[in-house]
Design a protein around this motif. Structure first.
Motif, PDB file in Angstrom:
ATOM      1  N   ASN A  87       0.841  -1.245  -0.165  1.00 23.32           N
ATOM      2  CA  ASN A  87      -0.014  -0.026   0.258  1.00 23.32           C
ATOM      3  C   ASN A  87       0.758   1.270  -0.065  1.00 23.32           C
ATOM      4  O   ASN A  87       2.221   1.204   0.074  1.00 23.32           O
ATOM      5  CB  ASN A  87      -0.959  -0.068   1.236  1.00 23.32           C
ATOM      6  CG  ASN A  87      -0.167  -0.361   2.571  1.00 23.32           C
ATOM      7  OD1 ASN A  87       0.739   0.339   2.744  1.00 23.32           O
ATOM      8  ND2 ASN A  87      -0.918  -1.187   3.380  1.00 23.32           N
ATOM      9  N   ALA A  88       0.124   2.433  -0.037  1.00 22.42           N
ATOM     10  CA  ALA A  88       1.230   3.590  -0.216  1.00 22.42           C
ATOM     11  C   ALA A  88       1.730   4.037   1.283  1.00 22.42           C
ATOM     12  O   ALA A  88       2.927   4.426   1.172  1.00 22.42           O
ATOM     13  CB  ALA A  88       0.180   4.740  -0.347  1.00 22.42           C
ATOM     14  N   LEU A 124       5.501   4.973   1.356  1.00 21.24           N
ATOM     15  CA  LEU A 124       5.970   5.985   2.173  1.00 21.24           C
ATOM     16  C   LEU A 124       6.932   5.809   3.106  1.00 21.24           C
ATOM     17  O   LEU A 124       7.809   6.416   3.433  1.00 21.24           O
ATOM     18  CB  LEU A 124       4.624   6.915   2.712  1.00 21.24           C
ATOM     19  CG  LEU A 124       3.837   7.463   1.470  1.00 21.24           C
ATOM     20  CD1 LEU A 124       2.616   7.753   1.668  1.00 21.24           C
ATOM     21  CD2 LEU A 124       4.659   8.691   0.974  1.00 21.24           C
ATOM     22  N   ARG A 163      -0.939   9.109   9.410  1.00 18.86           N
ATOM     23  CA  ARG A 163       0.027   8.086   9.584  1.00 18.86           C
ATOM     24  C   ARG A 163       1.199   8.828   8.929  1.00 18.86           C
ATOM     25  O   ARG A 163       2.311   8.225   9.688  1.00 18.86           O
ATOM     26  CB  ARG A 163      -0.461   7.067   8.465  1.00 18.86           C
ATOM     27  CG  ARG A 163       0.631   5.735   8.882  1.00 18.86           C
ATOM     28  CD  ARG A 163       0.257   4.331   8.392  1.00 18.86           C
ATOM     29  NE  ARG A 163      -1.004   3.891   8.763  1.00 18.86           N
ATOM     30  CZ  ARG A 163      -2.137   3.691   8.072  1.00 18.86           C
ATOM     31  NH1 ARG A 163      -2.198   3.985   6.763  1.00 18.86           N
ATOM     32  NH2 ARG A 163      -3.374   3.315   8.465  1.00 18.86           N
ATOM     33  N   CYS A 184       2.150  15.969  -0.735  1.00 21.26           N
ATOM     34  CA  CYS A 184       1.122  15.052  -1.418  1.00 21.26           C
ATOM     35  C   CYS A 184       0.743  15.478  -2.854  1.00 21.26           C
ATOM     36  O   CYS A 184       1.054  16.648  -3.080  1.00 21.26           O
ATOM     37  CB  CYS A 184      -0.218  15.566  -0.808  1.00 21.26           C
ATOM     38  SG  CYS A 184      -0.702  14.270   0.540  1.00 21.26           S
ATOM     39  N   ILE A 216      -2.243  14.671  -4.137  1.00 24.63           N
ATOM     40  CA  ILE A 216      -3.538  15.091  -4.224  1.00 24.63           C
ATOM     41  C   ILE A 216      -3.669  14.803  -2.422  1.00 24.63           C
ATOM     42  O   ILE A 216      -3.349  13.958  -1.968  1.00 24.63           O
ATOM     43  CB  ILE A 216      -4.579  14.097  -4.566  1.00 24.63           C
ATOM     44  CG1 ILE A 216      -4.539  13.914  -6.199  1.00 24.63           C
ATOM     45  CG2 ILE A 216      -5.850  14.623  -4.328  1.00 24.63           C
ATOM     46  CD1 ILE A 216      -5.709  13.428  -6.646  1.00 24.63           C
ATOM     47  N   ASP A 254       3.489  11.810  -2.075  1.00 24.80           N
ATOM     48  CA  ASP A 254       2.438  11.047  -1.465  1.00 24.80           C
ATOM     49  C   ASP A 254       1.529  11.066  -2.664  1.00 24.80           C
ATOM     50  O   ASP A 254       0.696  11.634  -2.669  1.00 24.80           O
ATOM     51  CB  ASP A 254       2.026  11.512   0.020  1.00 24.80           C
ATOM     52  CG  ASP A 254       0.881  10.555   0.344  1.00 24.80           C
ATOM     53  OD1 ASP A 254       0.400   9.583  -0.567  1.00 24.80           O
ATOM     54  OD2 ASP A 254       0.412  10.451   1.429  1.00 24.80           O
ATOM     55  N   HIS A 292      -3.425   9.050  -3.792  1.00 24.62           N
ATOM     56  CA  HIS A 292      -4.787   9.212  -4.266  1.00 24.62           C
ATOM     57  C   HIS A 292      -4.642   9.530  -5.888  1.00 24.62           C
ATOM     58  O   HIS A 292      -5.812   9.789  -6.509  1.00 24.62           O
ATOM     59  CB  HIS A 292      -5.640  10.281  -3.613  1.00 24.62           C
ATOM     60  CG  HIS A 292      -6.306   9.812  -2.399  1.00 24.62           C
ATOM     61  ND1 HIS A 292      -7.492   9.214  -2.471  1.00 24.62           N
ATOM     62  CD2 HIS A 292      -6.301   9.892  -0.936  1.00 24.62           C
ATOM     63  CE1 HIS A 292      -7.947   8.833  -1.373  1.00 24.62           C
ATOM     64  NE2 HIS A 292      -7.238   9.388  -0.557  1.00 24.62           N
ATOM     65  N   HIS A 326      -5.023  -0.106  -4.688  1.00 25.34           N
ATOM     66  CA  HIS A 326      -6.617  -0.526  -4.350  1.00 25.34           C
ATOM     67  C   HIS A 326      -7.348   0.948  -4.287  1.00 25.34           C
ATOM     68  O   HIS A 326      -8.553   0.684  -3.997  1.00 25.34           O
ATOM     69  CB  HIS A 326      -6.454  -1.060  -2.969  1.00 25.34           C
ATOM     70  CG  HIS A 326      -5.523  -0.558  -1.940  1.00 25.34           C
ATOM     71  ND1 HIS A 326      -4.768  -1.562  -1.143  1.00 25.34           N
ATOM     72  CD2 HIS A 326      -5.346   0.631  -1.559  1.00 25.34           C
ATOM     73  CE1 HIS A 326      -4.306  -0.721  -0.449  1.00 25.34           C
ATOM     74  NE2 HIS A 326      -4.648   0.421  -0.586  1.00 25.34           N
ATOM     75  N   LYS A 327      -6.907   2.072  -4.506  1.00 28.70           N
ATOM     76  CA  LYS A 327      -7.717   3.313  -4.388  1.00 28.70           C
ATOM     77  C   LYS A 327      -8.118   3.332  -6.252  1.00 28.70           C
ATOM     78  O   LYS A 327      -9.201   2.804  -6.421  1.00 28.70           O
ATOM     79  CB  LYS A 327      -6.940   4.424  -4.064  1.00 28.70           C
ATOM     80  CG  LYS A 327      -6.857   4.249  -2.627  1.00 28.70           C
ATOM     81  CD  LYS A 327      -6.297   5.768  -1.951  1.00 28.70           C
ATOM     82  CE  LYS A 327      -5.687   5.504  -0.472  1.00 28.70           C
ATOM     83  NZ  LYS A 327      -6.826   5.695   0.338  1.00 28.70           N
TER      84      LYS A 327
HETATM   85  C1  LIG Z   1      -2.765  11.175   1.276  1.00 27.07           C
HETATM   86  C2  LIG Z   1      -2.565   9.523   1.787  1.00 27.07           C
HETATM   87  N1  LIG Z   1      -1.389   9.173   2.050  1.00 27.07           N
HETATM   88  C3  LIG Z   1      -1.380   7.909   2.416  1.00 27.07           C
HETATM   89  C4  LIG Z   1      -2.370   6.969   2.521  1.00 27.07           C
HETATM   90  C5  LIG Z   1      -2.316   5.635   2.755  1.00 27.07           C
HETATM   91  O1  LIG Z   1      -2.842   4.755   1.963  1.00 27.07           O
HETATM   92  P1  LIG Z   1      -2.971   3.151   2.212  1.00 27.07           P
HETATM   93  O2  LIG Z   1      -3.950   3.038   3.580  1.00 27.07           O
HETATM   94  O3  LIG Z   1      -3.483   2.518   1.213  1.00 27.07           O
HETATM   95  O4  LIG Z   1      -1.637   2.602   2.816  1.00 27.07           O
HETATM   96  C6  LIG Z   1      -3.777   7.441   2.261  1.00 27.07           C
HETATM   97  C7  LIG Z   1      -4.989   6.651   2.606  1.00 27.07           C
HETATM   98  O5  LIG Z   1      -6.143   7.182   2.297  1.00 27.07           O
HETATM   99  C8  LIG Z   1      -3.950   8.937   1.955  1.00 27.07           C
HETATM  100  O6  LIG Z   1      -5.018   9.546   1.901  1.00 27.07           O
END
Ligand SMILES: Cc1ncc(COP(=O)(O)O)c(C=O)c1O
Length: 429
Positions: free
Chosen positions: A131-132, A136, A160, A209, A211, A238, A241, A263-264
């Motif tokens: 995942n992101a 990150l 996070r 970011c 977005i 980041d 999205h 997965h988004k």
């Molecule tokens: C700006 C941003 N960064 C990171 C994430 C983390 O994504 P994930 O939960 O898929 O790791 C999100 C999740 O919504 C997010 O909106």
């Protein structure tokens, strides 16, 4: 060419034995993307063509008893993506050490190649992650930083990721600085200026970011990256999205570190993400889980995470085929169009305020709206309890509202029902 009907008839009982999900889905995926190719017109024309989007909607098995307008959190996958993942899982499970490790795992290289091609980078610069957040944190924790070093981000970055730097503050004695940015932000130079002003001689890293999840604000990544590069400060982008949400390639960003969840907006299986690291930057970035020294220059060192399913990663291929079948320009135009439909009807800038830019350069399928005098949690609750509509409440020091994120499977009728529900709530104030 034989029709689908003739083909299925020929297969007869044999087809039924395979089960609908494993056998028929690839045909459906092919049929849908073939049909989409038959539509001509500009992206803005196609955005309004319900015949086109009806075909896209058929790829999903979503629950139409409710209206899901929180696709930003995590999206459903088309059924053929799910079917591909299940097929790989079942095959893995027959003899995991052989089928999963020896046969399926090497096939992730094909997915790596396809993602690299789609993003416009070299295959050796793409890692598949979960995942992101993982992508990150590889970047946020992978740079050597000394006590007193500073890192810079905004107060609208993902919690996070802010916590990741706060943990480094406690653990490594670094200092986190955060800038605020206007809502909405429609002046690139001002954003670059705010980052630049906050840089000190101790600034070693920037996180920004592509977005912002709170408002759907699209930021001028390339301009910030190029400003920071002149000062030798790496920028972690980041793009949780952004990837597969609207139309862009790596060259539009020129960044060295890019991260996203798949997965988004790509609609890939849950638990899939992407990490891009420019080739000459791989060596100096530590992986999250240790890898052999011989892998120092290899992007795959970021994938040394122990045993994990191969199925999720391989089914990214089906999601990419679907995404490319629609085309990112058409997808972008449709998502914007769906949001414009309700925004045009209810936002008056007085009682109902939009915290998202209306300029397509600065926003796409994410929009945050506030009914003055109504708490976002209460509005979110009323939409669910009274109308079975899912949105997300957003509360930030600078703004608040509910976040609305439609998807390519969202129908115009669903947007009309959301609009009517919002009017009811507005009239109650
Ligand atoms: C700006 C941003 N960064 C990171 C994430 C983390 O994504 P994930 O939960 O898929 O790791 C999100 C999740 O919504 C997010 O909106």
């Amino acid at each position: 060419m034989e029709s689908r009907k003739q083909f299925l008839k020929k297969l007869g009982a044999g087809a039924a034995a395979f089960g609908a999900s494993t056998f028929f889905s690839p045909i459906k995926a092919h049929e849908i993307t073939q049909d989409l190719k038959g539509f001509t017109g500009s992206a803005t024309d196609i955005a309004k063509n319900e015949d086109y989007w009806a075909r896209v909607q058929q790829a999903f098995t979503v629950d139409r008893s409710l209206i899901n307008l929180n696709n930003g959190g995590v999206s459903p996958s088309p059924d053929f993506v799910q079917a591909a993942m299940k097929k790989h899982l079942d095959f893995s499970n027959q003899a995991p050490v052989y089928n999963m490790w020896r046969i399926l795992e090497p096939r992730r290289e094909g997915v790596r190649q396809r993602l690299a091609r789609n993003f416009g980078v070299d295959t050796e610069e793409i890692a598949l992650t979960r995942n992101a957040s993982e992508s990150l944190q590889i970047c946020q924790l992978g740079f050597d930083l000394n006590p007193g070093d500073e890192v810079l981000t905004t107060d609208q970055d993902y919690p996070r990721m802010i916590n990741t730097f706060k943990q480094r503050e406690r653990r490594d004695g670094i200092k986190l600085n955060q800038i605020s940015i206007p809502v909405p932000a429609e002046n690139d130079e001002e954003i670059v200026h705010r980052f630049e002003q906050a840089i000190t001689p101790k600034t070693k890293l920037i996180l920004m970011c592509h977005i912002i999840n709170l408002t759907g604000q699209i930021l001028p990544v390339k301009k910030v990256v190029q400003m920071a590069r002149k000062k030798s400060i790496p920028v972690i982008v980041d793009g949780a999205h952004a990837y597969a949400h609207f139309d862009f390639k790596h060259e539009d960003l020129d960044c060295d570190f890019y991260t996203s969840s798949l997965h988004k907006w790509l609609f890939a299986p849950h638990g899939t993400g992407l990490l891009y690291v420019r080739k000459n930057k791989i060596k100096d970035l530590w992986p999250l889980m240790a890898a052999a020294e011989s892998q120092d220059d290899d992007i795959r060192k970021f994938e040394e995470i122990g045993t994990h399913p191969a199925a999720n990663y391989l089914a990214i291929g089906e999601a990419l085929t679907f995404h490319e079948g629609i085309g990112s320009k058409r997808k972008e135009a449709r998502l914007k169009y769906l949001n414009d439909l309700w925004i045009d009807e209810i936002v008056d800038g007085d009682k109902v305020v939009l915290h998202t830019s209306r300029n397509p350069k600065y926003a796409c399928g994410i929009a945050t709206v506030e009914i003055k005098g109504v708490e976002p949690g209460k509005l979110n609750g009323a939409l669910w309890n009274e109308h079975r509509i899912i949105t997300t409440p957003i509360v930030h020091d600078q703004f608040k509202g509910i976040r609305v994120t439609p998807n390519v499977y969202t129908t115009r009728e669903e947007i009309a029902r959301f609009t009517a529900a919002m009017k009811q709530q507005i009239n109650k104030v």
